[in-house]
Design a protein around this motif. Structure first.
Motif, PDB file in Angstrom:
ATOM      1  N   TYR A  44      47.285  -4.518  -7.929  1.00  0.00           N
ATOM      2  CA  TYR A  44      46.460  -3.308  -8.041  1.00  0.00           C
ATOM      3  C   TYR A  44      46.533  -2.794  -9.478  1.00  0.00           C
ATOM      4  N   LEU A  45      45.541  -2.017  -9.877  1.00  0.00           N
ATOM      5  CA  LEU A  45      45.610  -1.281 -11.140  1.00  0.00           C
ATOM      6  C   LEU A  45      45.643   0.211 -10.824  1.00  0.00           C
ATOM      7  N   ASP A  46      46.588   0.911 -11.425  1.00  0.00           N
ATOM      8  CA  ASP A  46      46.635   2.364 -11.312  1.00  0.00           C
ATOM      9  C   ASP A  46      45.688   2.947 -12.356  1.00  0.00           C
ATOM     10  N   VAL A  47      44.870   3.915 -11.940  1.00  0.00           N
ATOM     11  CA  VAL A  47      43.937   4.576 -12.859  1.00  0.00           C
ATOM     12  C   VAL A  47      44.345   6.044 -12.920  1.00  0.00           C
ATOM     13  N   ASN A  48      45.090   6.403 -13.965  1.00  0.00           N
ATOM     14  CA  ASN A  48      45.623   7.756 -14.081  1.00  0.00           C
ATOM     15  C   ASN A  48      44.783   8.550 -15.070  1.00  0.00           C
ATOM     16  N   LEU A  66      33.526   0.907 -13.536  1.00  0.00           N
ATOM     17  CA  LEU A  66      33.778   0.069 -14.712  1.00  0.00           C
ATOM     18  C   LEU A  66      34.746  -1.064 -14.366  1.00  0.00           C
ATOM     19  N   LEU A  67      35.876  -0.722 -13.782  1.00  0.00           N
ATOM     20  CA  LEU A  67      36.919  -1.715 -13.510  1.00  0.00           C
ATOM     21  C   LEU A  67      36.503  -2.682 -12.410  1.00  0.00           C
ATOM     22  N   GLN A  68      35.959  -2.150 -11.328  1.00  0.00           N
ATOM     23  CA  GLN A  68      35.573  -3.052 -10.227  1.00  0.00           C
ATOM     24  C   GLN A  68      34.369  -3.902 -10.604  1.00  0.00           C
ATOM     25  N   GLY A  69      33.494  -3.364 -11.434  1.00  0.00           N
ATOM     26  CA  GLY A  69      32.321  -4.119 -11.871  1.00  0.00           C
ATOM     27  C   GLY A  69      32.675  -5.272 -12.793  1.00  0.00           C
ATOM     28  N   ASN A  70      33.744  -5.108 -13.576  1.00  0.00           N
ATOM     29  CA  ASN A  70      34.126  -6.133 -14.549  1.00  0.00           C
ATOM     30  C   ASN A  70      35.178  -7.114 -14.022  1.00  0.00           C
ATOM     31  N   PHE A  71      35.904  -6.731 -12.967  1.00  0.00           N
ATOM     32  CA  PHE A  71      37.004  -7.579 -12.485  1.00  0.00           C
ATOM     33  C   PHE A  71      36.910  -7.841 -10.987  1.00  0.00           C
ATOM     34  N   GLU A  72      35.703  -8.193 -10.530  1.00  0.00           N
ATOM     35  CA  GLU A  72      35.481  -8.681  -9.162  1.00  0.00           C
ATOM     36  C   GLU A  72      36.133  -7.787  -8.107  1.00  0.00           C
ATOM     37  N   ASN A  73      35.816  -6.493  -8.187  1.00  0.00           N
ATOM     38  CA  ASN A  73      36.281  -5.514  -7.194  1.00  0.00           C
ATOM     39  C   ASN A  73      37.806  -5.452  -7.064  1.00  0.00           C
ATOM     40  N   VAL A  74      38.489  -5.498  -8.212  1.00  0.00           N
ATOM     41  CA  VAL A  74      39.942  -5.368  -8.236  1.00  0.00           C
ATOM     42  C   VAL A  74      40.354  -4.110  -7.453  1.00  0.00           C
ATOM     43  N   PRO A  75      41.406  -4.193  -6.613  1.00  0.00           N
ATOM     44  CA  PRO A  75      41.824  -2.983  -5.895  1.00  0.00           C
ATOM     45  C   PRO A  75      42.503  -1.991  -6.834  1.00  0.00           C
ATOM     46  N   LEU A  76      42.272  -0.712  -6.583  1.00  0.00           N
ATOM     47  CA  LEU A  76      42.716   0.335  -7.506  1.00  0.00           C
ATOM     48  C   LEU A  76      43.549   1.393  -6.796  1.00  0.00           C
ATOM     49  N   CYS A  77      44.424   1.995  -7.589  1.00  0.00           N
ATOM     50  CA  CYS A  77      45.241   3.131  -7.169  1.00  0.00           C
ATOM     51  C   CYS A  77      44.724   4.334  -7.950  1.00  0.00           C
ATOM     52  N   LEU A  78      44.180   5.319  -7.257  1.00  0.00           N
ATOM     53  CA  LEU A  78      43.520   6.464  -7.908  1.00  0.00           C
ATOM     54  C   LEU A  78      44.547   7.569  -8.095  1.00  0.00           C
ATOM     55  N   ASP A  79      44.832   7.879  -9.351  1.00  0.00           N
ATOM     56  CA  ASP A  79      46.002   8.677  -9.710  1.00  0.00           C
ATOM     57  C   ASP A  79      45.574   9.927 -10.460  1.00  0.00           C
ATOM     58  N   THR A  80      45.582  11.059  -9.763  1.00  0.00           N
ATOM     59  CA  THR A  80      45.243  12.350 -10.371  1.00  0.00           C
ATOM     60  C   THR A  80      45.630  13.455  -9.396  1.00  0.00           C
ATOM     61  N   GLY A  98      40.748  -4.884  -0.983  1.00  0.00           N
ATOM     62  CA  GLY A  98      41.827  -3.996  -0.533  1.00  0.00           C
ATOM     63  C   GLY A  98      41.407  -2.539  -0.540  1.00  0.00           C
ATOM     64  N   LYS A  99      42.031  -1.749   0.316  1.00  0.00           N
ATOM     65  CA  LYS A  99      41.740  -0.311   0.400  1.00  0.00           C
ATOM     66  C   LYS A  99      42.177   0.391  -0.890  1.00  0.00           C
ATOM     67  N   PRO A 100      41.529   1.507  -1.221  1.00  0.00           N
ATOM     68  CA  PRO A 100      42.028   2.307  -2.345  1.00  0.00           C
ATOM     69  C   PRO A 100      43.375   2.933  -1.992  1.00  0.00           C
ATOM     70  N   ILE A 101      44.196   3.150  -3.016  1.00  0.00           N
ATOM     71  CA  ILE A 101      45.466   3.865  -2.848  1.00  0.00           C
ATOM     72  C   ILE A 101      45.315   5.249  -3.465  1.00  0.00           C
ATOM     73  N   VAL A 102      45.723   6.275  -2.723  1.00  0.00           N
ATOM     74  CA  VAL A 102      45.762   7.647  -3.240  1.00  0.00           C
ATOM     75  C   VAL A 102      47.170   7.887  -3.796  1.00  0.00           C
ATOM     76  N   ASN A 103      47.263   8.206  -5.083  1.00  0.00           N
ATOM     77  CA  ASN A 103      48.543   8.436  -5.746  1.00  0.00           C
ATOM     78  C   ASN A 103      48.584   9.871  -6.258  1.00  0.00           C
ATOM     79  N   SER A 104      49.208  10.780  -5.545  1.00  0.00           N
ATOM     80  CA  SER A 104      50.115  10.579  -4.427  1.00  0.00           C
ATOM     81  C   SER A 104      50.214  11.873  -3.636  1.00  0.00           C
ATOM     82  N   ALA A 105      50.835  11.755  -2.454  1.00  0.00           N
ATOM     83  CA  ALA A 105      51.168  12.932  -1.640  1.00  0.00           C
ATOM     84  C   ALA A 105      52.665  13.184  -1.737  1.00  0.00           C
TER      85      ALA A 105
END
Length: 261
Positions: A44-48, A66-80, A98-105
């Motif tokens: 996964y890539l974390d996007v903070n 941007l990231l999924q369009g350039n890297f074949e829908n790479v799974p991401l961790c959404l960090d904010t 893969g499902k998105p990851i929410v970072n964090s509770a």
């Protein structure tokens, strides 16, 4: 057994070049960091994007596409800390890898991020803390239980809550390290997934020591059942250790070329 999941930490607004790229919507520095991490083996890539109070929803959408369009829908961790930005990112997210990851509770002010993950069929990283670091494992496990129950009451699968014991800095908290490892073992014995910001443990150490300490910690944590970590995938020693532990734990089949896979 499932292969260990690495979440690449290097797309982070604390980096001056990434912060500027996000502010000006310049794709190049972000794509460069993404490629380096994926080439090094990140899952996964974390996007903070930081607090992003002004334009967080638009920024997160842009970054996800941007990231999924350039890297074949790479799974991401959404960090904010901006909930609307996470929801905006999920609204354009492609789940094919893969499902998105929410970072964090956490069990305190950010417990509603579990609700957000449940409403959007997302994974959530659940920090076993409420207001500051848990005093001991009794407190960690109380927070774990509260967050697990909340998620499951909202229809989440237990496997979609990834519990974070909070890795603690060795310099100053050396006596707490075994407790963190024991917490990971407790999660594992409950059949729960776990993750965390691994490099926290080597904060403040000289640059040449950090990869050694992080590699030792990840090996010990994987032995206790850690299933994921937020890491710098460009740390070769660390990634070689993770791949080797995956072989020893029978998560991946041994081949002479296993370090290149």
């Amino acid at each position: 057994m499932a292969k260990f999941i690495t979440i690449g930490e290097r797309i982070h607004c604390i980096s001056p070049s990434i912060r500027e790229a996000m502010a000006t919507r310049n794709p190049e520095p972000i794509l460069k960091r993404a490629k380096e991490q994926l080439d090094a083996g990140a899952t996964y890539l974390d996007v903070n994007i930081g607090p992003a109070e002004k334009d967080g929803d638009e920024l997160m959408k842009w970054a996800v596409e941007l990231l999924q369009g350039n890297f074949e829908n790479v799974p991401l961790c959404l960090d904010t800390a901006n909930k609307k930005a996470i929801e905006a990112g999920i609204s354009v997210y492609n789940r094919s890898k893969g499902k998105p990851i929410v970072n964090s509770a956490d069990a305190g002010d950010r417990i509603e991020n579990i609700d957000l993950a449940a409403a959007n069929d997302a994974i959530v990283i659940a920090l076993c803390s409420a207001h500051g670091i848990a005093a001991d494992n009794d407190e960690r496990m109380m927070h774990c239980q509260n967050m697990l129950e909340r998620g499951m009451e909202l229809g989440m699968e237990a496997e979609d809550l990834w519990f974070d014991p909070l890795f603690l800095v060795v310099k100053g908290m050396q006596d707490k390290q075994m407790e963190v490892l024991e917490a990971i073992k407790m999660f594992s014995e409950m059949g729960l997934n776990s993750t965390g910001g691994l490099s926290n443990n080597s904060n403040g150490m000289p640059k040449n020591i950090r990869p050694i300490m992080d590699s030792a910690m990840v090996a010990m944590a994987m032995m206790q059942g850690l299933t994921s970590a937020i890491v710098n995938p460009c740390d070769l020693r660390l990634m070689e250790t993770i791949k080797s532990c995956d072989v020893l734990k029978n998560n991946t089949l041994y081949a002479d070329s296993y370090l290149e896979l």
